[in-house]
Design a protein around this motif. Structure first.
Motif, short mmCIF file in Angstrom:
data_model
loop_
_atom_site.label_atom_id
_atom_site.label_comp_id
_atom_site.label_asym_id
_atom_site.label_seq_id
_atom_site.Cartn_x
_atom_site.Cartn_y
_atom_site.Cartn_z
N PHE A 196 4.03 87.01 30.02
CA PHE A 196 3.32 87.01 30.60
C PHE A 196 3.71 85.90 31.70
O PHE A 196 3.28 85.71 33.12
CB PHE A 196 1.78 86.33 30.52
CG PHE A 196 1.78 85.19 30.32
CD1 PHE A 196 2.39 84.31 29.21
CD2 PHE A 196 0.53 84.25 29.84
CE1 PHE A 196 2.41 83.06 28.67
CE2 PHE A 196 0.32 83.17 29.40
CZ PHE A 196 0.87 82.31 29.22
N LYS A 197 4.72 85.55 31.33
CA LYS A 197 6.09 84.49 32.55
C LYS A 197 6.08 85.30 34.06
O LYS A 197 6.41 84.93 34.83
CB LYS A 197 6.85 84.57 31.97
CG LYS A 197 6.13 82.95 30.76
CD LYS A 197 5.77 81.73 31.22
CE LYS A 197 5.58 81.16 29.74
NZ LYS A 197 5.56 81.14 28.86
N GLY B 115 1.88 75.98 24.91
CA GLY B 115 3.39 74.95 25.04
C GLY B 115 2.74 74.06 26.41
O GLY B 115 2.59 72.92 25.84
N SER B 116 2.73 74.75 26.98
CA SER B 116 2.47 73.08 28.67
C SER B 116 0.85 73.63 28.13
O SER B 116 0.66 72.58 28.97
CB SER B 116 3.07 73.82 29.73
OG SER B 116 2.34 75.39 30.44
N GLY B 117 0.33 74.53 28.26
CA GLY B 117 -1.13 74.76 29.07
C GLY B 117 -1.36 75.95 29.89
O GLY B 117 -2.44 76.07 30.49
N THR B 118 -0.26 75.61 31.09
CA THR B 118 -0.45 76.19 32.61
C THR B 118 -1.49 77.51 32.01
O THR B 118 -2.43 77.26 33.04
CB THR B 118 1.18 76.58 32.53
OG1 THR B 118 1.91 75.44 32.45
CG2 THR B 118 0.95 77.12 34.75
N GLY B 119 -1.32 78.38 31.44
CA GLY B 119 -1.88 79.51 31.37
C GLY B 119 -3.48 79.45 30.69
O GLY B 119 -3.81 80.20 31.31
N GLN C 11 -5.27 81.89 23.00
CA GLN C 11 -4.92 81.62 23.53
C GLN C 11 -3.34 80.61 23.15
O GLN C 11 -4.19 79.69 22.85
CB GLN C 11 -4.15 81.26 25.12
CG GLN C 11 -2.90 81.81 26.14
CD GLN C 11 -2.59 81.22 27.05
OE1 GLN C 11 -3.72 80.97 28.07
NE2 GLN C 11 -1.48 80.04 27.20
N ALA D 75 5.32 83.24 19.66
CA ALA D 75 4.07 82.89 20.64
C ALA D 75 3.42 83.96 20.15
O ALA D 75 1.84 82.87 19.68
CB ALA D 75 4.54 82.46 21.82
N ASN E 145 11.38 82.40 28.50
CA ASN E 145 10.52 83.37 29.23
C ASN E 145 10.36 83.73 29.71
O ASN E 145 10.42 84.57 30.85
CB ASN E 145 9.38 83.68 28.00
CG ASN E 145 9.40 84.19 26.86
OD1 ASN E 145 10.88 84.75 25.80
ND2 ASN E 145 8.40 83.98 25.54
N THR F 57 0.23 87.10 24.71
CA THR F 57 1.03 86.49 25.95
C THR F 57 2.74 87.06 25.82
O THR F 57 3.15 87.01 27.51
CB THR F 57 1.43 85.74 26.37
OG1 THR F 57 1.06 84.05 24.77
CG2 THR F 57 0.01 84.29 26.32
C1 LIG Z 1 5.30 81.07 27.83
C2 LIG Z 1 4.45 80.62 26.90
C3 LIG Z 1 3.55 80.66 26.31
C4 LIG Z 1 2.80 79.53 26.13
O1 LIG Z 1 2.16 78.72 27.84
P1 LIG Z 1 1.29 78.25 28.56
O2 LIG Z 1 2.57 78.08 29.86
O3 LIG Z 1 1.53 77.22 27.71
O4 LIG Z 1 0.27 77.88 28.61
C5 LIG Z 1 2.43 81.72 25.72
N1 LIG Z 1 3.45 82.47 25.40
C6 LIG Z 1 4.06 83.30 25.02
C7 LIG Z 1 5.04 84.68 24.98
C8 LIG Z 1 4.79 82.39 25.97
O5 LIG Z 1 6.30 82.97 27.12
#
Ligand SMILES: *Cc1c(COP(=O)(O)O)cnc(C)c1O
Ligand SMILES: [Zn+2]
Length: 417
Positions: free
Chosen positions: A105-106, A233-237, A230, A353, A132, A381
């Motif tokens: 989802f990046k 890692g950062s939680g941005t999503g 979800q 992930a 990613n 994701t």
């Molecule tokens: C970056 C990533 C996440 C975590 O996204 P956040 O930015 O922390 O919300 C989860 N899954 C995948 C496959 C990612 O690349």
């Protein structure tokens, strides 16, 4: 289209977009958030994420950037005993009409970020990534010709594959160290003239790009879900999803109740999980050598940000509080088992992930944190890399330079653009 301003979540200052990442005033850290003049969800008749361009902070419509496949999974639902389980699958899965060729989802963050940067600044974009994000930016910088430096830890190089040869305008810098070391090198590069920092979670284009997962879900089901799962890692999503929900509630056609955010991290490196469980708005301190050891052990390496936007106003803590959310800790064993189970049931591979996220849904069922009838969105994701390799042969980007924290950054600048 494109009619928006930026508002500081602390002091309420409003700005025209000049690619700011923060408020000018001197106060505690707070996000800027986009305020769009369009108050109702619209989708234009274009393919991919730019159909939601009314809620993206840019004026261009790029014919780039897929969208996840959003579908109701009867098979997974039956397995888990859930009646209304939906999956948002960000990846390559032609059988489900998912064509996100960088398999995560990046891919929703890169196109609007590049569009925003090119409209406002037109300077070299510097992006730090655990892997990613770097791949997504590598792909879309190549496709658009916009200049960028991608900074990844050496462990991320194996994630830097593309379908085509990377273009000359993209430079890859490998850092001896972890993701946080890559972030710190990228900050130094971005401070030189002619470069701009992409900005991570502080970049509204990244957040609103990721918000399209929820927009696409609501466009499909016409309802805001009860629960959202979800891995972070950062939680941005997760922050992006929460912000998308706030807009959808203002819209008033899809319900008024915010979904509970069920967010997960991979044990042992799980600073957000630990902080939340302690009821702390401050991120717990993990000493550096312990953190590095834990990161080494994690199955899902992309989740290893040591400085996530947790405490900042408008960050992960606020998103969890506001939605009555919950955190989960998932071991490598659970994640690996979940990956296998997902493959057996849905017949598609998912990234490490995403398997942490699926495992957290299984935990939530066991703990009774969701009801059988709930409308649930499981954000897968990333996935479909194995499937992609059946159709394409991927090419690995080679680093233009390998650096450590003692490298003279002048050498990096000589790479040009
Ligand atoms: C970056 C990533 C996440 C975590 O996204 P956040 O930015 O922390 O919300 C989860 N899954 C995948 C496959 C990612 O690349
Ligand atoms: Zn402010």
């Amino acid at each position: 289209m494109g009619d928006y301003s930026l508002e500081c979540l602390y002091c309420g200052s409003v700005y025209n977009d000049d690619y700011q990442l923060a408020c000018d005033r001197n106060h505690e850290p707070a996000f800027l958030r986009t305020r769009y003049s369009t108050k109702q969800l619209k989708h234009l008749n274009v393919s991919g994420m730019f159909k939601f361009c009314e809620w993206l902070p840019c004026n261009k419509i790029l014919n780039l950037g897929g969208l996840p496949a959003t579908y109701k999974s009867e098979t997974l639902g039956r397995e888990l005993g859930l009646k209304n389980l939906y999956v948002s699958f960000s990846g390559y899965w032609p059988e489900k009409n998912a064509y996100m060729e960088t398999c995560s989802f990046k891919e929703l963050e890169a196109p609007p970020t590049i569009a925003r940067a090119s409209e406002i600044k037109n300077e070299i974009l510097v992006v730090a990534s655990a892997g990613n994000t770097g791949r997504a930016f590598g792909q879309f910088l190549s496709k658009t010709g916009y200049p960028g430096y991608i900074v990844v830890p050496e462990s991320g190089l194996e994630m830097m594959w593309l379908l085509e040869e990377p273009a000359e305008n993209v430079k890859l810098i490998a850092v001896k160290g972890d993701y946080s070391d890559a972030i710190s090198i990228s900050n130094k590069i971005a401070s030189f003239k002619g470069f701009i920092k992409e900005g991570g979670a502080k970049n509204v284009a990244r957040r609103d790009g990721m918000g399209t997962v929820m927009l696409e879900f609501v466009a499909t089901t016409k309802r805001i879900p009860d629960s959202y799962f979800q891995v972070i890692g950062s939680g941005t999503g997760a922050i992006a999803t929460w912000e998308a929900v706030l807009r959808l509630i203002e819209d008033s056609r899809f319900g008024y109740k915010k979904p509970e955010l069920h967010l997960s991290q991979n044990h042992p490196f799980k600073p957000i999980y630990t902080s939340w469980k302690q009821g702390s708005r401050k991120l717990v301190k993990i000493d550096e050598s312990t953190a590095r050891k834990q990161i080494e052990e994690n199955f899902a390496k992309v989740l290893t940000n040591r400085n996530p936007p947790y405490s900042i106003i408008g960050g992960v803590y606020d998103a969890l509080k506001d939605t009555n959310g919950e955190m989960y800790s998932v071991t490598n064993e659970e994640a690996i088992a979940a990956k296998k189970l997902f493959k057996e049931i849905e017949e598609i591979d998912i990234l490490p992930a995403a398997s942490v996220c699926f495992a957290s849904l299984i935990q939530a069922m066991e703990k009774g944190n969701v009801e059988k009838e709930d409308l649930i969105l499981l954000n897968i994701t990333g996935g479909g890399f194995e499937r992609l390799k059946e159709d394409y042969s991927v090419k690995y980007m080679q680093p233009d330079i390998i650096v450590d924290k003692n490298t003279n950054l002048g050498e990096i600048l000589e790479l040009g653009s």
